[in-house]
Design a protein around this motif. Structure first.
Motif, PDB file in Angstrom:
ATOM      1  N   ILE A   1     -34.426 -45.429  -5.119  1.00 33.39           N
ATOM      2  CA  ILE A   1     -33.455 -46.342  -5.734  1.00 33.39           C
ATOM      3  C   ILE A   1     -32.064 -45.789  -5.440  1.00 33.39           C
ATOM      4  CG2 ILE A   1     -32.628 -47.361  -7.898  1.00 33.39           C
ATOM      5  CD1 ILE A   1     -35.440 -46.882  -9.070  1.00 33.39           C
ATOM      6  N   ASP A   2     -31.178 -46.643  -4.952  1.00 32.84           N
ATOM      7  CA  ASP A   2     -29.800 -46.232  -4.704  1.00 32.84           C
ATOM      8  C   ASP A   2     -28.947 -46.591  -5.916  1.00 32.84           C
ATOM      9  OD1 ASP A   2     -30.905 -46.783  -1.797  1.00 32.84           O
ATOM     10  OD2 ASP A   2     -29.165 -45.463  -1.609  1.00 32.84           O
ATOM     11  N   VAL A   3     -28.157 -45.627  -6.391  1.00 30.99           N
ATOM     12  CA  VAL A   3     -27.258 -45.893  -7.515  1.00 30.99           C
ATOM     13  C   VAL A   3     -25.841 -45.565  -7.063  1.00 30.99           C
ATOM     14  CG1 VAL A   3     -26.729 -45.417  -9.930  1.00 30.99           C
ATOM     15  CG2 VAL A   3     -29.087 -45.261  -9.143  1.00 30.99           C
ATOM     16  N   ILE A   4     -24.932 -46.511  -7.282  1.00 34.80           N
ATOM     17  CA  ILE A   4     -23.548 -46.318  -6.868  1.00 34.80           C
ATOM     18  C   ILE A   4     -22.675 -46.267  -8.112  1.00 34.80           C
ATOM     19  CG2 ILE A   4     -21.617 -47.282  -5.510  1.00 34.80           C
ATOM     20  CD1 ILE A   4     -25.048 -48.450  -4.666  1.00 34.80           C
ATOM     21  N   GLY A   5     -21.955 -45.164  -8.288  1.00 36.92           N
ATOM     22  CA  GLY A   5     -21.062 -45.019  -9.438  1.00 36.92           C
ATOM     23  C   GLY A   5     -19.808 -45.840  -9.199  1.00 36.92           C
ATOM     24  N   LYS A   6     -19.487 -46.717 -10.153  1.00 36.19           N
ATOM     25  CA  LYS A   6     -18.282 -47.543 -10.062  1.00 36.19           C
ATOM     26  C   LYS A   6     -17.382 -47.175 -11.226  1.00 36.19           C
ATOM     27  CE  LYS A   6     -19.795 -50.485  -6.759  1.00 36.19           C
ATOM     28  NZ  LYS A   6     -19.035 -50.936  -5.591  1.00 36.19           N
ATOM     29  N   GLN A   7     -16.136 -47.679 -11.215  1.00 37.02           N
ATOM     30  CA  GLN A   7     -15.280 -47.450 -12.377  1.00 37.02           C
ATOM     31  C   GLN A   7     -15.339 -48.689 -13.273  1.00 37.02           C
ATOM     32  OE1 GLN A   7     -11.898 -46.049 -10.120  1.00 37.02           O
ATOM     33  NE2 GLN A   7     -11.643 -44.351 -11.529  1.00 37.02           N
ATOM     34  N   TRP A   8     -16.073 -48.752 -14.362  1.00 34.62           N
ATOM     35  CA  TRP A   8     -16.924 -47.723 -14.928  1.00 34.62           C
ATOM     36  C   TRP A   8     -18.257 -48.363 -15.254  1.00 34.62           C
ATOM     37  CZ3 TRP A   8     -11.706 -48.291 -16.033  1.00 34.62           C
ATOM     38  CH2 TRP A   8     -10.882 -47.231 -15.629  1.00 34.62           C
TER      39      TRP A   8
ATOM     40  N   LEU B   1     -27.715 -41.036  -4.697  1.00 32.88           N
ATOM     41  CA  LEU B   1     -26.519 -41.244  -5.515  1.00 32.88           C
ATOM     42  C   LEU B   1     -25.260 -41.321  -4.658  1.00 32.88           C
ATOM     43  CD1 LEU B   1     -27.582 -38.665  -8.245  1.00 32.88           C
ATOM     44  CD2 LEU B   1     -27.892 -41.143  -8.310  1.00 32.88           C
ATOM     45  N   HIS B   2     -24.490 -42.388  -4.876  1.00 33.67           N
ATOM     46  CA  HIS B   2     -23.280 -42.626  -4.087  1.00 33.67           C
ATOM     47  C   HIS B   2     -22.092 -42.897  -5.011  1.00 33.67           C
ATOM     48  CE1 HIS B   2     -26.161 -44.224  -0.897  1.00 33.67           C
ATOM     49  NE2 HIS B   2     -26.827 -44.487  -1.995  1.00 33.67           N
ATOM     50  N   SER B   3     -20.893 -42.799  -4.408  1.00 32.78           N
ATOM     51  CA  SER B   3     -19.704 -43.310  -5.081  1.00 32.78           C
ATOM     52  C   SER B   3     -18.784 -43.856  -4.012  1.00 32.78           C
ATOM     53  CB  SER B   3     -19.001 -42.205  -5.862  1.00 32.78           C
ATOM     54  OG  SER B   3     -17.751 -42.696  -6.322  1.00 32.78           O
TER      55      SER B   3
ATOM     56  N   GLU C   1     -18.922 -56.574  -3.809  1.00 30.48           N
ATOM     57  CA  GLU C   1     -19.708 -55.513  -4.469  1.00 30.48           C
ATOM     58  C   GLU C   1     -18.872 -54.898  -5.593  1.00 30.48           C
ATOM     59  OE1 GLU C   1     -22.923 -54.314  -3.371  1.00 30.48           O
ATOM     60  OE2 GLU C   1     -22.886 -56.173  -2.222  1.00 30.48           O
ATOM     61  N   ASN C   2     -17.781 -55.569  -5.950  1.00 32.18           N
ATOM     62  CA  ASN C   2     -16.827 -54.966  -6.895  1.00 32.18           C
ATOM     63  C   ASN C   2     -17.203 -55.104  -8.359  1.00 32.18           C
ATOM     64  OD1 ASN C   2     -15.205 -54.099  -4.846  1.00 32.18           O
ATOM     65  ND2 ASN C   2     -13.901 -55.932  -4.868  1.00 32.18           N
ATOM     66  N   ALA C   3     -18.171 -55.960  -8.648  1.00 26.24           N
ATOM     67  CA  ALA C   3     -18.512 -56.203 -10.051  1.00 26.24           C
ATOM     68  C   ALA C   3     -20.028 -56.328 -10.169  1.00 26.24           C
ATOM     69  CB  ALA C   3     -17.827 -57.478 -10.527  1.00 26.24           C
ATOM     70  N   PRO C   4     -20.558 -56.161 -11.378  1.00 25.86           N
ATOM     71  CA  PRO C   4     -22.013 -56.229 -11.538  1.00 25.86           C
ATOM     72  C   PRO C   4     -22.604 -57.560 -11.055  1.00 25.86           C
ATOM     73  CG  PRO C   4     -21.012 -55.291 -13.483  1.00 25.86           C
ATOM     74  CD  PRO C   4     -19.880 -55.759 -12.625  1.00 25.86           C
ATOM     75  N   ASP C   5     -23.739 -57.469 -10.401  1.00 25.77           N
ATOM     76  CA  ASP C   5     -24.502 -58.637  -9.967  1.00 25.77           C
ATOM     77  C   ASP C   5     -25.018 -59.360 -11.222  1.00 25.77           C
ATOM     78  OD1 ASP C   5     -27.051 -60.070  -9.245  1.00 25.77           O
ATOM     79  OD2 ASP C   5     -26.528 -59.360  -7.237  1.00 25.77           O
TER      80      ASP C   5
ATOM     81  N   ALA D   1     -21.290 -54.495 -19.927  1.00 25.38           N
ATOM     82  CA  ALA D   1     -20.210 -53.538 -19.682  1.00 25.38           C
ATOM     83  C   ALA D   1     -20.682 -52.079 -19.700  1.00 25.38           C
ATOM     84  CB  ALA D   1     -19.077 -53.750 -20.682  1.00 25.38           C
ATOM     85  N   ALA D   2     -21.752 -51.801 -18.956  1.00 28.57           N
ATOM     86  CA  ALA D   2     -22.312 -50.449 -18.858  1.00 28.57           C
ATOM     87  C   ALA D   2     -22.717 -49.894 -20.212  1.00 28.57           C
ATOM     88  CB  ALA D   2     -21.363 -49.499 -18.143  1.00 28.57           C
ATOM     89  N   ALA D   3     -23.618 -50.610 -20.865  1.00 27.35           N
ATOM     90  CA  ALA D   3     -24.192 -50.204 -22.161  1.00 27.35           C
ATOM     91  C   ALA D   3     -23.136 -50.045 -23.252  1.00 27.35           C
ATOM     92  CB  ALA D   3     -25.030 -48.927 -22.018  1.00 27.35           C
ATOM     93  N   THR D   4     -22.029 -50.807 -23.116  1.00 27.95           N
ATOM     94  CA  THR D   4     -20.976 -50.742 -24.131  1.00 27.95           C
ATOM     95  C   THR D   4     -21.262 -51.712 -25.285  1.00 27.95           C
ATOM     96  OG1 THR D   4     -19.389 -50.201 -22.393  1.00 27.95           O
ATOM     97  CG2 THR D   4     -18.465 -50.955 -24.478  1.00 27.95           C
ATOM     98  N   LEU D   5     -21.780 -52.903 -24.942  1.00 31.23           N
ATOM     99  CA  LEU D   5     -22.007 -53.948 -25.944  1.00 31.23           C
ATOM    100  C   LEU D   5     -23.430 -54.480 -25.814  1.00 31.23           C
ATOM    101  CD1 LEU D   5     -18.869 -56.136 -25.133  1.00 31.23           C
ATOM    102  CD2 LEU D   5     -19.102 -54.650 -27.126  1.00 31.23           C
ATOM    103  N   PRO D   6     -24.014 -54.939 -26.927  1.00 34.08           N
ATOM    104  CA  PRO D   6     -25.304 -55.613 -26.797  1.00 34.08           C
ATOM    105  C   PRO D   6     -25.106 -56.937 -26.053  1.00 34.08           C
ATOM    106  CG  PRO D   6     -24.678 -55.358 -29.115  1.00 34.08           C
ATOM    107  CD  PRO D   6     -23.523 -54.906 -28.307  1.00 34.08           C
TER     108      PRO D   6
END
Ligand code: CUA
Length: 299
Positions: free
Chosen positions: A92-99, A126-128, A236-240, A251-256
């Motif tokens: 699985i490829d995971v790319i770290g984005k802000q944030w 793991l990529h960034s 590729e700038n925002a979540p699919d 928002a990356a596990a920020t809100l339900p």
């Protein structure tokens, strides 16, 4: 959700926790012994130089002995993990984005929630493409940095089904603290069902309101950053968002991931996560309702 580094559920974490316990026990013994001798020494001063010399040699010997145990244990538990030698079976490829986290499976892309089959070693590549992040799921394994221009590999195997909390462990900007994710470990059968569903294109709008929402999605420029497979794939700038409604958080596990939170996030993401790339919108109430209806159907 499991967040502990001691209450673990992964093969790699099992090795790390063994070393942790060795260090904890040795540190506790040393701490108690030092306190003991400090107190004893306070009441008794050694005048005999021969006895003093013997005590010093003894203290040096004990210190060296403990340090040796730590060195041997560290080398032992830092060996490449057994799973690594056997060869991974799933990548699985995971790319770290802000944030947030872009997650690429062999045949689809998703964000912030990783599903993995229990008992199968997973090789995370793991990529960034921006700054340095660090991928860490405490209950499953060690952390690994994500460095721009480089691919780092981390092998993790979940041994028990569960939901494991993941975080970014490298300061990466003002919303570093709100860059979390979930690893959902399930049986291989459930994983197959999930990945087959995720690989599908987005469902076409089933109601008039959803159709209207799709138009809002295009008109309000959401489409320029967010991909909805089957509708468009521009960036590729925002979540699919192809299967947004199948995720449990925003928002990356920020809100339900619930309608009210989604509405708040769409209208004013900057007040929730200042500095993130998503601009606030000025949709009318009617447009917002239609858009929510459309997004909530993306199962
Ligand atoms: Cu990404 Cu801290």
């Amino acid at each position: 959700m499991v967040t502990s580094i001691i209450n673990i559920a992964g093969s790699e974490a099992e090795e790390i926790v063994k070393l942790w316990w060795i260090l904890f026990v040795i540190s506790t013994i040393v701490f108690v012994a030092v306190l003991f001798f400090l107190i004893v020494g306070h009441f008794r001063t050694q005048k005999d130089p021969k006895k003093l010399q013997r005590s010093l040699i003894l203290a040096t010997g004990i210190t060296t002995f403990f340090l040796l145990i730590i060195v041997v244990a560290t080398f032992n538990y830092s060996q490449p993990f057994k799973e690594e030698k056997k060869g991974p079976v799933y990548t699985i490829d995971v790319i770290g984005k802000q944030w947030w986290w872009q997650v690429r499976y062999p045949n689809f892309t998703t964000a912030n929630e990783l599903h993995v089959p229990v008992g199968v070693p997973i090789k995370f590549r793991l990529h960034s493409d921006n700054v340095i992040h660090s991928f860490w799921v405490p209950a499953l394994g060690g952390k690994m940095d994500m460095i721009p221009g480089q691919v780092n590999e981390l092998i993790i195997k979940a041994n028990k089904p569960g939901i494991y909390h993941g975080i970014c462990a490298e300061f990466c900007g003002i919303q570093h603290a709100l860059m979390a994710f979930k690893v959902i470990a399930t049986t291989e059968q459930k994983f197959q069902v999930w990945s087959t569903a995720q690989a599908q294109k987005a469902v076409a709008p089933q109601t008039q309101l959803a159709e209207q929402g799709k138009k809002v999605f295009i008109k309000a420029n959401c489409i320029k950053c967010h991909n909805v497979r089957g509708l468009s794939e521009l960036s590729e700038n925002a979540p699919d968002l192809t299967h947004l409604a199948s995720r449990t958080t925003l928002a990356a596990a920020t809100l339900p991931n619930r309608k009210g939170h989604l509405a708040g996030w769409i209208m004013d993401p900057q007040s929730i996560k200042p500095g993130n790339l998503m601009p606030s919108s000025n949709l009318s109430g009617e447009e917002l309702q239609a858009l929510l209806h459309y997004l909530e159907a993306l199962k």
